[in-house]
Motif scaffolding. Structure first.
Motif, PDB file in Angstrom:
ATOM      1  N   ILE A 170      40.308  32.920  36.744  1.00 50.49           N
ATOM      2  CA  ILE A 170      41.334  32.046  37.329  1.00 50.49           C
ATOM      3  C   ILE A 170      42.574  32.874  37.679  1.00 50.49           C
ATOM      4  O   ILE A 170      43.095  32.807  38.800  1.00 50.49           O
ATOM      5  CB  ILE A 170      41.690  30.919  36.330  1.00 50.49           C
ATOM      6  N   TYR A 171      43.011  33.677  36.699  1.00 50.51           N
ATOM      7  CA  TYR A 171      44.184  34.518  36.912  1.00 50.51           C
ATOM      8  C   TYR A 171      43.991  35.442  38.111  1.00 50.51           C
ATOM      9  O   TYR A 171      44.834  35.511  39.011  1.00 50.51           O
ATOM     10  CB  TYR A 171      44.437  35.341  35.642  1.00 50.51           C
ATOM     11  N   ASP A 172      42.839  36.127  38.123  1.00 48.24           N
ATOM     12  CA  ASP A 172      42.587  37.099  39.202  1.00 48.24           C
ATOM     13  C   ASP A 172      42.496  36.427  40.563  1.00 48.24           C
ATOM     14  O   ASP A 172      42.880  37.001  41.580  1.00 48.24           O
ATOM     15  CB  ASP A 172      41.293  37.875  38.926  1.00 48.24           C
ATOM     16  N   ASN A 173      41.960  35.202  40.590  1.00 45.51           N
ATOM     17  CA  ASN A 173      41.886  34.478  41.850  1.00 45.51           C
ATOM     18  C   ASN A 173      43.281  34.258  42.432  1.00 45.51           C
ATOM     19  O   ASN A 173      43.501  34.479  43.621  1.00 45.51           O
ATOM     20  CB  ASN A 173      41.207  33.127  41.634  1.00 45.51           C
ATOM     21  N   VAL A 174      44.202  33.801  41.569  1.00 43.83           N
ATOM     22  CA  VAL A 174      45.560  33.545  42.072  1.00 43.83           C
ATOM     23  C   VAL A 174      46.232  34.862  42.444  1.00 43.83           C
ATOM     24  O   VAL A 174      46.942  34.956  43.449  1.00 43.83           O
ATOM     25  CB  VAL A 174      46.391  32.791  41.010  1.00 43.83           C
ATOM     26  N   ALA A 175      45.963  35.895  41.644  1.00 49.09           N
ATOM     27  CA  ALA A 175      46.606  37.184  41.886  1.00 49.09           C
ATOM     28  C   ALA A 175      45.965  37.936  43.050  1.00 49.09           C
ATOM     29  O   ALA A 175      46.524  38.925  43.527  1.00 49.09           O
ATOM     30  CB  ALA A 175      46.540  38.040  40.619  1.00 49.09           C
ATOM     31  N   ALA A 176      44.792  37.460  43.505  1.00 51.86           N
ATOM     32  CA  ALA A 176      43.993  38.241  44.460  1.00 51.86           C
ATOM     33  C   ALA A 176      44.786  38.675  45.689  1.00 51.86           C
ATOM     34  O   ALA A 176      44.784  39.855  46.043  1.00 51.86           O
ATOM     35  CB  ALA A 176      42.766  37.444  44.874  1.00 51.86           C
ATOM     36  N   GLY A 177      45.498  37.721  46.303  1.00 48.69           N
ATOM     37  CA  GLY A 177      46.200  38.036  47.546  1.00 48.69           C
ATOM     38  C   GLY A 177      47.204  39.154  47.361  1.00 48.69           C
ATOM     39  O   GLY A 177      47.316  40.054  48.195  1.00 48.69           O
ATOM     40  N   LEU A 178      47.940  39.106  46.237  1.00 48.58           N
ATOM     41  CA  LEU A 178      48.950  40.140  45.995  1.00 48.58           C
ATOM     42  C   LEU A 178      48.298  41.435  45.576  1.00 48.58           C
ATOM     43  O   LEU A 178      48.650  42.513  46.031  1.00 48.58           O
ATOM     44  CB  LEU A 178      49.899  39.664  44.893  1.00 48.58           C
ATOM     45  N   ASN A 227      49.026  23.225  33.771  1.00 48.60           N
ATOM     46  CA  ASN A 227      48.777  22.593  32.473  1.00 48.60           C
ATOM     47  C   ASN A 227      47.294  22.524  32.131  1.00 48.60           C
ATOM     48  O   ASN A 227      46.912  22.566  30.977  1.00 48.60           O
ATOM     49  CB  ASN A 227      49.371  21.183  32.445  1.00 48.60           C
ATOM     50  N   GLU A 228      46.461  22.424  33.174  1.00 45.91           N
ATOM     51  CA  GLU A 228      45.033  22.293  32.911  1.00 45.91           C
ATOM     52  C   GLU A 228      44.379  23.634  32.591  1.00 45.91           C
ATOM     53  O   GLU A 228      43.342  23.681  31.943  1.00 45.91           O
ATOM     54  CB  GLU A 228      44.334  21.662  34.116  1.00 45.91           C
ATOM     55  N   VAL A 229      44.957  24.734  33.068  1.00 44.86           N
ATOM     56  CA  VAL A 229      44.251  26.011  32.923  1.00 44.86           C
ATOM     57  C   VAL A 229      45.028  27.067  32.137  1.00 44.86           C
ATOM     58  O   VAL A 229      44.528  28.174  31.953  1.00 44.86           O
ATOM     59  CB  VAL A 229      43.887  26.619  34.308  1.00 44.86           C
ATOM     60  N   LYS A 230      46.236  26.739  31.643  1.00 44.63           N
ATOM     61  CA  LYS A 230      47.062  27.809  31.078  1.00 44.63           C
ATOM     62  C   LYS A 230      46.418  28.488  29.872  1.00 44.63           C
ATOM     63  O   LYS A 230      46.719  29.632  29.568  1.00 44.63           O
ATOM     64  CB  LYS A 230      48.449  27.285  30.727  1.00 44.63           C
ATOM     65  N   ASP A 231      45.488  27.769  29.184  1.00 43.13           N
ATOM     66  CA  ASP A 231      44.852  28.367  28.008  1.00 43.13           C
ATOM     67  C   ASP A 231      43.578  29.131  28.347  1.00 43.13           C
ATOM     68  O   ASP A 231      42.936  29.682  27.468  1.00 43.13           O
ATOM     69  CB  ASP A 231      44.488  27.273  27.000  1.00 43.13           C
ATOM     70  N   ARG A 232      43.177  29.103  29.581  1.00 41.52           N
ATOM     71  CA  ARG A 232      41.904  29.761  29.922  1.00 41.52           C
ATOM     72  C   ARG A 232      41.993  30.524  31.236  1.00 41.52           C
ATOM     73  O   ARG A 232      41.101  30.459  32.078  1.00 41.52           O
ATOM     74  CB  ARG A 232      40.773  28.736  29.968  1.00 41.52           C
ATOM     75  N   GLY A 269      36.950  31.397  37.760  1.00 42.20           N
ATOM     76  CA  GLY A 269      37.477  30.323  38.588  1.00 42.20           C
ATOM     77  C   GLY A 269      36.391  29.364  39.042  1.00 42.20           C
ATOM     78  O   GLY A 269      36.644  28.181  39.272  1.00 42.20           O
ATOM     79  N   ALA A 270      35.168  29.867  39.143  1.00 45.19           N
ATOM     80  CA  ALA A 270      34.080  29.033  39.627  1.00 45.19           C
ATOM     81  C   ALA A 270      33.650  28.003  38.579  1.00 45.19           C
ATOM     82  O   ALA A 270      32.879  27.100  38.875  1.00 45.19           O
ATOM     83  CB  ALA A 270      32.889  29.901  40.025  1.00 45.19           C
ATOM     84  N   GLY A 271      34.159  28.134  37.341  1.00 48.85           N
ATOM     85  CA  GLY A 271      33.784  27.190  36.299  1.00 48.85           C
ATOM     86  C   GLY A 271      34.607  25.909  36.309  1.00 48.85           C
ATOM     87  O   GLY A 271      34.333  24.988  35.549  1.00 48.85           O
ATOM     88  N   LEU A 272      35.622  25.816  37.178  1.00 53.17           N
ATOM     89  CA  LEU A 272      36.454  24.621  37.242  1.00 53.17           C
ATOM     90  C   LEU A 272      35.755  23.519  38.034  1.00 53.17           C
ATOM     91  O   LEU A 272      34.782  23.765  38.737  1.00 53.17           O
ATOM     92  CB  LEU A 272      37.791  24.965  37.924  1.00 53.17           C
ATOM     93  N   SER A 273      36.280  22.296  37.936  1.00 53.96           N
ATOM     94  CA  SER A 273      35.725  21.196  38.732  1.00 53.96           C
ATOM     95  C   SER A 273      36.135  21.375  40.192  1.00 53.96           C
ATOM     96  O   SER A 273      37.030  22.170  40.504  1.00 53.96           O
ATOM     97  CB  SER A 273      36.247  19.861  38.213  1.00 53.96           C
ATOM     98  N   GLY A 274      35.505  20.603  41.084  1.00 55.00           N
ATOM     99  CA  GLY A 274      35.775  20.754  42.515  1.00 55.00           C
ATOM    100  C   GLY A 274      37.255  20.589  42.855  1.00 55.00           C
ATOM    101  O   GLY A 274      37.833  21.387  43.584  1.00 55.00           O
ATOM    102  N   GLY A 275      37.874  19.543  42.306  1.00 53.89           N
ATOM    103  CA  GLY A 275      39.288  19.289  42.598  1.00 53.89           C
ATOM    104  C   GLY A 275      40.174  20.395  42.056  1.00 53.89           C
ATOM    105  O   GLY A 275      41.130  20.824  42.707  1.00 53.89           O
TER     106      GLY A 275
END
Lengths: 294, 258
Positions: free
Chosen positions: B102-110, B136-141, B146-152
């Motif tokens: 998840i972290y790397d996905n958000v950081a990917a562009g930078l 709030n939903e992902v701060k602990d993980r 990233g592919a493990g999250l729900s569609g939304g």
């Protein structure tokens, strides 16, 4: 002819056909597995006899056809070095070729020509690649027989396998991922390096391992390029070397039981080496993947 | 931060097929502009011409002008990579990078553009995830895939990824069409929040959605199958949905065709 309508039970003929086809599929599976299992079984059974420390620590120097003992240390070293060198040559070239074909070629003239010659290379008999290296590297350029010459011959065989496997895997990477990366303002080459290749990595590793497995068992090209020796030669760039397939070949043509036993153990060792390399490669991809952190 | 887009006489082609023809419009900053119209009318194609994603498809090309404030996006000296860095995009199907957390996905562009330190990155990732209402939903993980999250959640992750590079415009190509109503609501709330900072353009098949989230609406249509799509009219959303100038627009929004 009346057309049946409504919901019907499955007819007896369809049931019978289903059974028949099912039986045929199982039969085909059994037929395909029998040779595989029997080869494995025979190699393990006959190879276990000489599967000892001496085999893995000694060469065949000063050991005649009738003498017991002796080992394949020189051949194991040779195979490992030759396959490693061949991979060092073939994998980067193969990978880059596949990247060009999928990401840059876009069905253009050059990519069609490359694609055609990759197909041609796939069909080259292994002895021909050995002959080519013998004729060009050793006879024309005047280099000596060496493990490196063998590696050159093996890399010719490896390259098309790596290209084809990598190409397949790169094509499986969804367009959307590339677009997602472009949309973040990531240049194309970085997208390929950081997004496309990592996504396709497990498949590429499988393809590379298949190529390694294929060339590790090649005898003919080695026969013409590394020459044959009974002594340990750790330097793949100078002087004749040995390889496990050559070792197996040389021992099987001797008329004594001790030699044939050595050949079986050599074959078993070759299978184990390929298996081990496969395991290591899979461990590395698993260790690098995010699934580990799940 | 947000900027105005001006389009003049834009045609887009796939090979020899002309997909859209003669489109001119102005997209206002700090507002939401919705594109509606029947399938195949070229609204997605048009959206992709706005950040030069159209030309990524082999054989695709564009004629006409797109200006971001005073810069011609199709000028000969313009680097398309920098255009895409300035004008971000969210796609129809959530497409997080499967090999990244998840972290790397958000950081990917930078990170893929290679220009920030780790501590800066932590802050930007947190801000972006907060901006996408996902923190709030992902701060602990954050280290999980990233592919493990729900569609939304994946779609909000993609929005976080897009805003992490601080674009000036955000293009959204049917961002809710693969989502359930609750996730859709979450994204719509997010769009209303994001428009304070960004120029947002959204393609949607859902006319209620266009009415709910957008300030201005553009209606696209094509004369017949195989003909290029055209802009029929563009106006304030309230006007388009209550008193459109064109008959075709009225027929479309009242459900008489399409």
């Amino acid at each position: 002819m009346t057309v049946q309508t409504g919901i019907q039970p499955i007819s007896a003929t369809r049931r019978a056909k289903d059974r028949l086809v099912q039986a045929l599929v199982y039969l085909a599976f059994a037929l395909a597995v029998i040779p595989l299992v029997s080869v494995l079984w025979l190699v393990v059974k006959n190879g276990a006899g000489r599967f000892d420390m001496e085999f893995f620590t000694h060469s065949m120097r000063n050991i005649g056809a009738r003498d017991a003992g002796g080992g394949a240390y020189h051949a194991i070293i040779g195979t490992l070095e030759q396959v490693l060198l061949a991979s060092l040559i073939a994998v980067p070239i193969g990978l880059l070729t596949a990247v060009y074909l999928v990401e840059y070629g876009e069905g253009g003239r050059l990519s069609r020509i490359i694609s055609f010659f990759v197909d041609v290379m796939t069909g080259v008999p292994s002895v021909v690649s050995g002959l080519f290296v013998l004729a060009f590297w050793i006879l024309v350029l005047g280099m000596s027989f060496s493990g490196f010459a063998g590696a050159l011959a093996l890399s010719i065989l490896m390259m098309p396998v790596v290209v084809r496997a990598t190409e397949e895997m790169l094509r499986l990477v969804p367009r959307e991922l590339r677009e997602a990366s472009y949309a973040l303002g990531v240049p194309k080459w970085r997208t390929i390096v950081k997004v496309v290749l990592p996504t396709a990595l497990p498949g590429i590793v499988t393809g590379v391992m298949l190529a390694v497995a294929r060339v590790a068992g090649e005898t003919a090209p080695l026969l013409l390029t590394v020459f044959v020796t009974d002594s340990i030669n750790n330097d793949p760039f100078n002087g004749p070397q040995m390889g496990l397939p050559l070792y197996v070949f040389n021992q099987t043509i001797l008329p004594t039981d001790v030699a044939v036993d050595r050949a079986w153990t050599g074959a078993l060792t070759l299978i184990l080496i390929v298996m081990l390399l496969n395991l290591v490669a899979r461990l590395i991809t698993w260790w690098r993947s995010p699934a580990r952190r799940r | 931060m947000a900027k105005q887009i001006e389009v003049a006489g834009l045609d887009a082609y796939y090979g020899s097929h002309k997909a859209i023809e003669g489109i001119s419009m102005t997209i206002e900053p700090r507002s939401v502009t919705a594109f509606i119209g029947p399938s195949g009318c070229g609204k997605s194609t048009f959206l992709r011409t706005l950040n030069r994603m159209h030309e990524v498809i082999p054989g695709a090309r564009v004629e006409g002008k797109v200006r971001l404030e005073d810069q011609d996006l199709y000028g000969p000296e313009i680097d398309p990579v920098s255009v895409r860095r300035t004008i971000g995009m969210v796609f129809q199907r959530p497409n997080p990078f499967p090999t990244m957390s998840i972290y790397d996905n958000v950081a990917a562009g930078l990170r893929l553009n290679g220009r920030v330190s780790r501590s800066q990155l932590d802050g930007i990732v947190e801000d972006s995830l907060k901006g996408a209402n996902l923190w709030n939903e992902v701060k602990d993980r954050l280290a999980r895939p990233g592919a493990g999250l729900s569609g939304g959640q994946q779609q909000r992750l993609c929005i976080a990824r897009a805003i992490a590079v601080r674009p000036q415009v955000l293009l959204m190509d049917e961002p809710c069409s693969a989502l359930d109503p609750i996730s859709t609501l979450a994204i719509e709330d997010l769009i209303s929040k994001l428009k304070q900072d960004y120029t947002i353009v959204i393609v949607t098949h859902n006319m209620q959605q266009a009415a709910r989230v957008s300030d201005r609406t553009a209606f696209f249509n094509l004369a017949a199958q195989g003909q290029p799509g055209k802009l029929v009219e563009m106006d304030e959303t309230s006007k388009i949905f209550t008193n459109p100038a064109e008959k075709a627009t009225e027929d479309y929004i009242t459900g008489r065709f399409g």
